[in-house]
Design an enzyme around this catalytic site. Structure first.
Site, mmCIF file in Angstrom:
data_model
loop_
_atom_site.group_PDB
_atom_site.id
_atom_site.type_symbol
_atom_site.label_atom_id
_atom_site.label_comp_id
_atom_site.label_asym_id
_atom_site.label_seq_id
_atom_site.Cartn_x
_atom_site.Cartn_y
_atom_site.Cartn_z
ATOM 1 N N ALA A 12 0.833 -1.207 0.000
ATOM 2 C CA ALA A 12 0.000 0.000 0.000
ATOM 3 C C ALA A 12 0.864 1.251 0.000
ATOM 4 C CB ALA A 12 -0.943 -0.020 1.199
ATOM 5 N N ALA A 15 2.461 2.835 -5.461
ATOM 6 C CA ALA A 15 2.070 1.951 -6.570
ATOM 7 C C ALA A 15 0.819 1.163 -6.204
ATOM 8 C CB ALA A 15 3.221 1.011 -6.929
ATOM 9 N N PHE A 116 16.837 18.224 -12.150
ATOM 10 C CA PHE A 116 17.298 17.013 -11.476
ATOM 11 C C PHE A 116 18.386 16.391 -12.336
ATOM 12 C CE2 PHE A 116 15.258 14.209 -8.080
ATOM 13 C CZ PHE A 116 15.060 15.248 -7.212
ATOM 14 N N GLN A 229 20.904 0.634 -7.679
ATOM 15 C CA GLN A 229 21.401 2.010 -7.758
ATOM 16 C C GLN A 229 21.984 2.472 -6.429
ATOM 17 O OE1 GLN A 229 18.590 5.616 -8.221
ATOM 18 N NE2 GLN A 229 19.877 5.648 -10.032
ATOM 19 N N HIS A 231 22.915 5.769 -4.465
ATOM 20 C CA HIS A 231 22.649 7.209 -4.485
ATOM 21 C C HIS A 231 23.888 7.927 -3.975
ATOM 22 C CE1 HIS A 231 20.835 11.082 -3.806
ATOM 23 N NE2 HIS A 231 19.706 10.670 -4.330
ATOM 24 N N LEU A 241 18.837 9.455 3.368
ATOM 25 C CA LEU A 241 18.988 10.127 2.075
ATOM 26 C C LEU A 241 19.042 11.641 2.216
ATOM 27 C CD1 LEU A 241 18.826 9.683 -1.102
ATOM 28 C CD2 LEU A 241 16.515 10.531 -0.840
ATOM 29 N N GLU A 244 18.517 14.662 -3.998
ATOM 30 C CA GLU A 244 19.138 15.228 -5.193
ATOM 31 C C GLU A 244 18.639 16.660 -5.411
ATOM 32 O OE1 GLU A 244 19.537 12.339 -8.240
ATOM 33 O OE2 GLU A 244 19.013 13.750 -9.806
ATOM 34 N N ARG A 275 23.197 9.570 -11.502
ATOM 35 C CA ARG A 275 23.606 9.052 -10.192
ATOM 36 C C ARG A 275 24.755 8.064 -10.266
ATOM 37 N NH1 ARG A 275 17.620 8.418 -7.423
ATOM 38 N NH2 ARG A 275 17.378 10.660 -7.139
ATOM 39 N N HIS A 339 20.203 2.401 -2.838
ATOM 40 C CA HIS A 339 19.025 3.270 -2.847
ATOM 41 C C HIS A 339 17.825 2.691 -3.589
ATOM 42 C CE1 HIS A 339 16.705 6.916 -2.821
ATOM 43 N NE2 HIS A 339 16.797 7.095 -4.121
ATOM 44 N N GLU A 363 8.369 -0.240 -7.447
ATOM 45 C CA GLU A 363 9.791 -0.604 -7.399
ATOM 46 C C GLU A 363 10.022 -2.107 -7.467
ATOM 47 O OE1 GLU A 363 12.132 1.571 -4.555
ATOM 48 O OE2 GLU A 363 13.858 0.245 -4.845
ATOM 49 N N ARG A 374 18.468 4.577 -12.938
ATOM 50 C CA ARG A 374 17.230 5.358 -12.876
ATOM 51 C C ARG A 374 17.543 6.836 -12.695
ATOM 52 N NH1 ARG A 374 14.078 7.575 -8.765
ATOM 53 N NH2 ARG A 374 15.211 6.654 -7.027
ATOM 54 N N LEU A 380 8.938 7.777 -8.608
ATOM 55 C CA LEU A 380 7.601 8.159 -8.150
ATOM 56 C C LEU A 380 6.640 8.158 -9.337
ATOM 57 C CD1 LEU A 380 8.133 11.042 -5.559
ATOM 58 C CD2 LEU A 380 7.745 8.612 -5.145
HETATM 59 C C1 LIG Z 1 14.532 7.956 1.066
HETATM 60 C C2 LIG Z 1 14.001 7.801 -0.331
HETATM 61 C C3 LIG Z 1 13.722 8.918 -1.086
HETATM 62 C C4 LIG Z 1 13.236 8.794 -2.389
HETATM 63 N N1 LIG Z 1 12.969 9.922 -3.104
HETATM 64 C C5 LIG Z 1 12.466 9.798 -4.352
HETATM 65 C C6 LIG Z 1 12.111 10.950 -5.104
HETATM 66 O O1 LIG Z 1 12.196 12.077 -4.643
HETATM 67 N N2 LIG Z 1 11.635 10.771 -6.363
HETATM 68 C C7 LIG Z 1 11.477 9.537 -6.909
HETATM 69 O O2 LIG Z 1 11.027 9.445 -8.033
HETATM 70 N N3 LIG Z 1 11.793 8.427 -6.201
HETATM 71 C C8 LIG Z 1 12.274 8.532 -4.945
HETATM 72 N N4 LIG Z 1 12.584 7.397 -4.248
HETATM 73 C C9 LIG Z 1 12.201 6.090 -4.778
HETATM 74 C C10 LIG Z 1 10.709 5.903 -4.610
HETATM 75 O O3 LIG Z 1 10.256 6.600 -3.476
HETATM 76 C C11 LIG Z 1 10.321 4.432 -4.463
HETATM 77 O O4 LIG Z 1 10.879 3.690 -5.494
HETATM 78 C C12 LIG Z 1 8.813 4.266 -4.503
HETATM 79 O O5 LIG Z 1 8.168 5.150 -3.607
HETATM 80 C C13 LIG Z 1 8.403 2.845 -4.208
HETATM 81 O O6 LIG Z 1 7.003 2.796 -4.124
HETATM 82 P P1 LIG Z 1 6.246 1.419 -4.073
HETATM 83 O O7 LIG Z 1 4.803 1.753 -3.988
HETATM 84 O O8 LIG Z 1 6.713 0.552 -5.170
HETATM 85 O O9 LIG Z 1 6.741 0.739 -2.711
HETATM 86 P P2 LIG Z 1 6.721 1.243 -1.178
HETATM 87 O O10 LIG Z 1 6.303 2.635 -1.021
HETATM 88 O O11 LIG Z 1 8.016 0.818 -0.592
HETATM 89 O O12 LIG Z 1 5.563 0.370 -0.542
HETATM 90 C C14 LIG Z 1 5.685 -1.016 -0.377
HETATM 91 C C15 LIG Z 1 4.433 -1.531 0.279
HETATM 92 O O13 LIG Z 1 4.469 -2.936 0.280
HETATM 93 C C16 LIG Z 1 4.100 -3.425 1.545
HETATM 94 N N5 LIG Z 1 4.736 -4.722 1.715
HETATM 95 C C17 LIG Z 1 6.014 -5.081 1.430
HETATM 96 N N6 LIG Z 1 6.199 -6.377 1.707
HETATM 97 C C18 LIG Z 1 5.025 -6.846 2.154
HETATM 98 C C19 LIG Z 1 4.578 -8.116 2.605
HETATM 99 N N7 LIG Z 1 5.383 -9.184 2.680
HETATM 100 N N8 LIG Z 1 3.287 -8.228 3.000
HETATM 101 C C20 LIG Z 1 2.439 -7.161 2.985
HETATM 102 N N9 LIG Z 1 2.817 -5.953 2.560
HETATM 103 C C21 LIG Z 1 4.084 -5.803 2.154
HETATM 104 C C22 LIG Z 1 4.562 -2.361 2.520
HETATM 105 O O14 LIG Z 1 3.814 -2.450 3.705
HETATM 106 C C23 LIG Z 1 4.253 -1.099 1.729
HETATM 107 O O15 LIG Z 1 2.921 -0.732 1.917
HETATM 108 C C24 LIG Z 1 13.059 7.508 -2.940
HETATM 109 C C25 LIG Z 1 13.329 6.384 -2.182
HETATM 110 C C26 LIG Z 1 13.829 6.531 -0.896
HETATM 111 C C27 LIG Z 1 14.163 5.281 -0.135
#
Ligand SMILES: Cc1cc2nc3c(=O)[nH]c(=O)nc-3n(C[C@H](O)[C@H](O)[C@H](O)COP(=O)(O)OP(=O)(O)OC[C@H]3O[C@@H](n4cnc5c(N)ncnc54)[C@H](O)[C@@H]3O)c2cc1C
Length: 560
Positions: A12, A15, A116, A229, A231, A241, A244, A275, A339, A363, A374, A380
């Protein structure tokens, strides 16, 4: 069985929630599973911003965005997938704005965009330096507004396959204990990254690659797993972090001699090169002795207090709290840290995997839009655009395919396996294995890679997997047993580490994040314009290849 849904989304973060909203609006019965509260997902930690060619700060268009992304990917990104992302990004960002995302503004009231790394135009829309926090709350509001189920603090452990289709998920209920099976016509994995494979990482403790490993166990290939990657600006020593966005606002990188060393590595783009280029430059400075306690310095002082406080207040706070440094008066000590995983579950442009009924987005997926490197701000955007697309595709398939009947035997098998783990009283505690994995991954599979070190790492991980067979969970209870879930996460991580090393050894070239300066210093388009695909068989990774999809951009030399 606990319940049945048309579309069940594991994860949640941005994505997962974007997929849920889209699937719900397409008429499906939708549920979300998350091992932590949705707004605590790692997406909420994103700082710098989200890329879309809105053209508010310059003459920009999706074509330019696509070219920068293809070049940034070191020509490993699939160009059809990149085009989809860049074409749909502006509409998807305006959708977020209409849902209430408070982006920072230009003087005339439009969405502001900052430069960026490796972007030809200022293209990154942002909400100060808390963009992820803003977006995750906006999507959570939209989820709350809709009548969809959220299984909060449920840990997904296994996918259920029957008759060649994914038909549900088996989860551990963190609050009450016990395994529960949730049936679903389609499952979307949106479980995020796996930065916890490494000691120094920007990633939250929850980023343990669970979805990637669950898919791998179902025979679904993982793509480009060697591409982790680093960072260039993570805070020393914590790995937190530093966005950038600092360099976007004009910060300098300095070595111990006070030199802006990027003049020797990326003379045109300087601090705004991509990066991988900057991480390698920093690592070289560190290895050649021009560092201070293993760090280089990120200098914001010339930006002035007003600008730092207005645009980078979160960065200032992080630096003061975690490094005792106020960037208004002193430079910030930084170094490269793990990262973002460019690799992940192999999908098509609708998030579909090779297993019928199984989709992936964000991701944990590899569409692939990031290829070997990336660009900041593109992750995002990918969560939103590809979350939306996979949600729609899964809903359409689910609504057209009506029967779901996951076999109860899947649950009893899982219960037996889990009980065997809980019953074990003699053996090793997981933390030692986890620490050894993370430290050795850093040492042997980091910014620069050597054949002998990668081979050693392969042996180390195989040894750790063997030791894992004997792992002991001391907490036998059923309420918030994080001892148990951390042990399950460790198994996921070890399998992924093994896949990464296998793919890294096979890619005998230097491309993007995969840098082999000692034996294969150049990119080899002749032999390696192709993705690695890893599946799991007989307890170990098996490797095949798939060509990169090239539409209109032929590979060129990549300089910044
Ligand atoms: C510190 C930081 C800063 C960043 N800044 C940027 C930025 O400025 N711009 C940009 O484009 N990208 C940025 N990124 C990258 C980007 O934020 C992430 O790649 C992206 O938000 C990932 O989103 P997601 O929805 O795929 O996963 P996440 O937001 O990581 O969510 C994963 C979800 O899966 C759930 N989950 C995982 N495993 C399980 C399981 N076994 N059972 C049940 N639930 C589970 C978790 O509870 C969570 O809800 C950043 C990353 C980091 C770490």
């Amino acid at each position: 069985m606990e319940a049945k849904h048309d579309v069940l989304i594991v994860g949640a973060g941005l994505a997962g929630m974007r997929a849920a909203i889209e699937a719900f609006d397409a008429g499906a019965d939708v549920a979300l599973i998350s091992k932590i509260h949705p707004v605590r997902s790692h997406s909420g930690a994103a700082e710098g911003g989200i890329n879309a060619a809105l053209g508010n700060a310059s003459e920009d268009d999706p074509e330019k965005h696509a070219f920068d992304t293809v070049k940034g990917s070191d020509y490993l990104g699939d160009q059809d997938a990149i085009q989809v992302l860049c074409d749909e990004a502006p509409g998807d960002v305006y959708q977020l704005e209409h849902w209430g995302a408070v982006f920072s503004r230009t003087e005339d009231g439009r969405i502001a965009q900052r430069p960026f790394g490796a972007a030809g135009e200022p293209r990154t829309a942002y909400a100060a330096d808390i963009t992820g926090h803003v977006l995750i709350h906006v999507l959570y509001e939209q989820v709350m507004k809709r009548d969809l189920a959220v299984y909060e603090e449920w840990f997904a452990w296994k996918l259920v396959e029957d008759e060649g289709r994914c038909q549900g998920v088996i989860c551990w209920d963190l609050l009450n204990g016990g395994l529960k099976m949730v049936g679903a016509k389609t499952v979307i994995l949106a479980t995020g990254g796996a930065g916890r494979l490494y000691t120094g990482t920007t990633n939250a403790y929850s980023c343990t690659g669970d979805g990637m490993a669950m898919a791998l166990r179902m025979g679904v290939p993982l793509k480009d797993m060697e591409m982790m990657q680093f960072h260039p600006t993570t805070l020393s020593p914590s790995g937190v972090l530093i966005t950038e966005g600092c360099r976007g606002e004009g910060a300098y990188l300095l070595n111990s001699e006070g030199e802006r060393f990027l003049v020797r590595y990326a003379p045109n783009a300087m601090e705004l090169a991509s990066r991988d280029v900057i991480s390698r430059a920093e690592q070289t400075e560190i290895d050649e002795g021009r560092a201070i306690d293993g760090n280089v310095l990120l200098d914001l002082r010339h930006l002035g207090a007003d600008r730092i406080i207005e645009r980078l207040h979160g960065t200032r706070e992080l630096s003061m709290v975690f490094a005792g440094v106020d960037p208004i008066h002193e430079p910030i000590p930084v170094r490269p840290g793990a990262h973002y995983h460019m690799g992940g579950i192999d999908t098509d442009v609708d998030g579909k995997t090779v297993l019928e009924g199984l989709y992936a987005a964000g991701e944990c997926a590899c569409v692939s839009v990031h290829g070997a490197n990336r660009l900041g701000g593109n992750a995002l955007m990918e969560t939103i655009t590809y979350g939306k697309r996979s949600g729609r595709a899964a809903a359409e398939w689910a609504l057209a395919n009506t029967v779901v009947a996951p076999p109860e035997s899947a649950l009893t098998d899982a219960e037996q396996k889990l009980q065997a783990l809980l019953d074990r009283t003699d053996g090793e505690r997981p933390h030692a294995i986890r620490d050894e994995m993370a430290e050795t991954m850093h040492e042997n599979f980091g910014v620069f890679r050597r054949e002998d070190q990668m081979r050693r790492q392969g042996e180390i991980v195989a040894g750790l997997l063997e030791r894992y067979e004997n792992v002991v969970v001391e907490d036998k209870g059923s309420v918030f047993n994080s001892d148990l879930t951390q042990a399950l996460e460790l198994e996921f991580l070890l399998e992924l580490a093994s896949c990464m090393v296998e793919a890294g050894l096979a890619r005998r070239e230097s491309r993007g994040a995969h840098a082999r300066p000692y034996d294969y210093p150049n990119r080899d388009d002749e032999s390696f314009m192709k993705h690695t695909l890893v599946t799991w068989a007989d307890g170990r990774p098996q490797l095949t290849w798939e060509p990169v999809r090239v539409t209109k951009w032929q590979p060129q030399e990549r300089t910044y």
